[in-house]
Design an enzyme around this catalytic site. Structure first.
Site, PDB file in Angstrom:
ATOM      1  CG  ASP A 183      21.522  48.981  23.292  1.00 14.33           C
ATOM      2  OD1 ASP A 183      21.257  47.981  22.599  1.00 14.33           O
ATOM      3  OD2 ASP A 183      20.774  49.397  24.198  1.00 14.33           O
ATOM      4  CG  ASP A 212      18.200  45.526  21.660  1.00 16.19           C
ATOM      5  OD1 ASP A 212      18.877  45.973  22.584  1.00 16.19           O
ATOM      6  OD2 ASP A 212      17.002  45.838  21.482  1.00 16.19           O
ATOM      7  CG  ASP A 215      17.671  43.645  29.874  1.00 17.30           C
ATOM      8  OD1 ASP A 215      18.670  44.271  29.457  1.00 17.30           O
ATOM      9  OD2 ASP A 215      16.552  44.170  29.994  1.00 17.30           O
ATOM     10  CD  GLU A 257      17.723  49.326  26.851  1.00 20.51           C
ATOM     11  OE1 GLU A 257      17.581  50.425  26.280  1.00 20.51           O
ATOM     12  OE2 GLU A 257      17.166  48.288  26.443  1.00 20.51           O
TER      13      GLU A 257
HETATM   14  N1  BES Z   1      18.888  49.108  21.657  1.00 18.61           N
HETATM   15  C1  BES Z   1      17.614  49.657  21.866  1.00 18.61           C
HETATM   16  C2  BES Z   1      17.495  51.134  21.558  1.00 18.61           C
HETATM   17  C3  BES Z   1      17.791  51.437  20.132  1.00 18.61           C
HETATM   18  C4  BES Z   1      17.068  50.824  19.138  1.00 18.61           C
HETATM   19  C5  BES Z   1      18.792  52.285  19.821  1.00 18.61           C
HETATM   20  C6  BES Z   1      17.378  51.065  17.831  1.00 18.61           C
HETATM   21  C7  BES Z   1      19.090  52.535  18.520  1.00 18.61           C
HETATM   22  C8  BES Z   1      18.406  51.897  17.518  1.00 18.61           C
HETATM   23  C9  BES Z   1      17.173  49.441  23.288  1.00 18.61           C
HETATM   24  O1  BES Z   1      17.526  48.193  23.775  1.00 18.61           O
HETATM   25  C10 BES Z   1      15.680  49.557  23.339  1.00 18.61           C
HETATM   26  O2  BES Z   1      15.000  48.815  22.703  1.00 18.61           O
HETATM   27  N2  BES Z   1      15.175  50.493  24.096  1.00 18.61           N
HETATM   28  C11 BES Z   1      13.781  50.621  24.347  1.00 18.61           C
HETATM   29  C12 BES Z   1      13.674  51.494  25.558  1.00 18.61           C
HETATM   30  C13 BES Z   1      12.522  51.215  26.445  1.00 18.61           C
HETATM   31  C14 BES Z   1      12.253  49.801  26.766  1.00 18.61           C
HETATM   32  C15 BES Z   1      12.602  52.072  27.689  1.00 18.61           C
HETATM   33  C16 BES Z   1      13.055  51.229  23.176  1.00 18.61           C
HETATM   34  O3  BES Z   1      13.577  52.084  22.453  1.00 18.61           O
HETATM   35  O4  BES Z   1      11.909  50.822  22.953  1.00 18.61           O
HETATM   36 ZN    ZN Z   2      15.869  46.793  22.845  1.00 18.56          ZN
END
Ligand code: BES
Ligand code: ZN
Length: 460
Positions: free
Chosen positions: A186, A125, A94, A159
């Site tokens: 990720d 991402d 997603d 995610e």
């Molecule tokens: N890939 C990201 C997390 C991430 C961002 C890891 C930058 C390392 C570096 C992930 O897809 C993400 O955006 N996660 C969200 C989590 C939330 C929606 C629960 C986030 O961090 O905002």
């Molecule tokens: Zn993200």
């Protein structure tokens, strides 16, 4: 010892299949699998089906498992020699909403390469990074007809909206998902040419705050001054969240914060971070946050409270004299070990209750959350990743923290009781979640080679 290298057979296969690997990734990126938007539910399903078919085509046994939300694609290859380890590879198909659309140089779902950067929503991402894994597996199977370890691929479609159904899915399928390590791409590298292994992620607690004042919008001249303005009430509430030193002023907020291990802090000081470059990258003249902490400390080791968005009153063209009936803010806290999103919810609600002015009613709703994570960094999978990254990037990886969140990492670690390796191929400035998201084509190519090498090194 000589520097490690990528084995010739795999490297050659990647070189001769480069165009097809990119073409297929473009197909994946063209599917607008925006999990947050029900209008895109069909597309999100289409992305799962597309991935299912691609994994089946390279020789995996694939099942698309329904959940109460978007499905989980589980693909298994279990023909490794007896005694070989099993690795679970996780990624998400997603993506975040592409809005605001007018700020994209080329459309979000029409992948385009400019200056060595592949632009598209999901490029970094996480579709591009998930694709690195799928193609690294294909390389082994195509070149050698086998893989040195058993592999389970778990790709989810929720995610970006908090992985609501995945923890339960992992618990329900724990026997089937049993493995020796989990590997996730990720995340990002520290800088161009500097690969990294993550040592921590922050957790998350996300809230919506609604302020209700009068029963309807009012003439700001006829009523203003006597009736409490919900936009101002919200501004007041938000202004109480931090003190003058940039610390969060919610009672008990820091109670569970553990100090970071000294070795991690020492390692962090050695990383080539530069505040001037950082300011230039984000386009600001000065930085904020907690007094007395370095930027990397603030980003990786300290909790935060941020406003993600606000809504109230008249925001159209020109002037309209109105006292709005309501206001709303989306607020999120990034958490560090050992803060718990549920406890933070209680503390925040108590704080808001205390500072709410008379004349408005305020509700705080928790939207989603995730626990913070810290890696152990000991074990064969980390040693193998160090060599594999060295081979593909010509440089040993650095160990770095991360400010973002991947809530499922803690679930994997807790339920499957195995180490989780986070090794990503994004870069600072890649615009994840923003217009013009990109992945470096060079990193993508090196990522393929790193992950393919990882399976060799892990089973040596
Ligand atoms: N890939 C990201 C997390 C991430 C961002 C890891 C930058 C390392 C570096 C992930 O897809 C993400 O955006 N996660 C969200 C989590 C939330 C929606 C629960 C986030 O961090 O905002
Ligand atoms: Zn993200």
């Amino acid at each position: 010892m000589a520097a490690p290298t990528v084995s010739k057979d795999l490297d050659g296969w990647f070189a001769s299949n480069d165009k097809r690997i990119h073409d297929e990734l473009f197909e994946f990126l063209r599917i607008p699998s925006v999990s947050a938007s029900s209008a895109h539910d069909k597309d999100t399903l289409a992305a799962a089906a597309w991935l299912h078919q691609k994994l089946a085509a390279i020789g995996f046994t694939v099942e698309t498992c329904p959940t109460a939300g978007h499905p989980v694609v589980v693909a298994e290859w279990r023909k490794a020699p007896a005694g070989a380890p099993t690795v679970l590879v996780y990624g998400h198909y997603d993506v975040q909403p592409p809005e605001p659309l007018d700020l994209w140089t080329t459309p979000a779902f029409e992948p385009t390469i400019r200056d060595g950067k592949l632009f598209a929503r999901g490029s970094v991402d996480d579709k591009g990074q998930l694709w690195v894994h799928v193609k690294a597996l294909e390389a082994h199977l195509a070149v050698r007809g086998t893989l040195p370890c058993n592999i389970i691929v778990v790709a989810e479609g929720e995610e970006e909206i908090g992985s609501e159904h995945l923890a339960q899915f992992i618990a329900q399928h724990a026997a089937r998902l049993a493995c020796d390590a989990v590997v996730i791409s990720d995340s990002s590298m520290f800088a161009p040419g500097i690969p990294s292994i993550l040592s921590s992620l922050r957790g998350l607690a996300y809230f919506e705050i609604n302020v209700q004042g009068p029963s309807g919008d009012l003439h700001s001249g006829m009523y203003g001054g006597a009736v409490v303005n919900p936009a101002m009430a919200l501004a007041h509430i938000l202004s109480t969240f931090h003190d003058k030193k940039g610390r969060i002023a919610i009672k008990g907020f820091y109670d569970k914060v553990l100090p970071f291990p000294r070795a991690v802090l020492a390692g962090m000081k050695k990383l080539p971070h530069n505040d001037t470059r950082f300011k230039r990258e984000v386009g600001v003249k000065a930085l904020g946050g907690e007094e007395g902490k370095t930027t990397l400390e603030k980003l990786w080791t300290r909790p935060t409270l941020e406003v993600n968005g606000m809504l109230s009153g008249y925001t159209g063209e020109g002037a309209k004299t109105v006292l709005p009936a309501k206001s709303m803010a989306k607020v999120s806290c990034r958490l560090v070990p050992d803060q718990d999103p549920k406890v933070i919810e209680k503390l925040l609600k108590a704080h808001v209750k205390k500072v709410t002015p008379a004349g408005v009613t305020v509700t705080v709703e928790a939207l989603h959350g995730g626990h913070p994570w810290r890696a152990d960094l000991a074990g064969k999978i980390f040693d193998a990743a160090t060599v594999a990254l060295h081979a593909a990037f010509g440089k040993k990886p650095v160990i770095q923290g991360e400010g973002g969140s991947i809530p499922v990492v803690v679930d994997f670690q807790k339920i499957l009781k195995v180490p989780v390796l986070l090794v990503g191929f994004g870069l600072p400035g890649e615009n994840a979640h923003a217009p013009d998201e990109w992945i470096s084509v060079d990193n993508f190519r090196r990522g393929l080679r790193a992950i393919a090498t990882l399976w060799d090194e892990y089973t040596k």
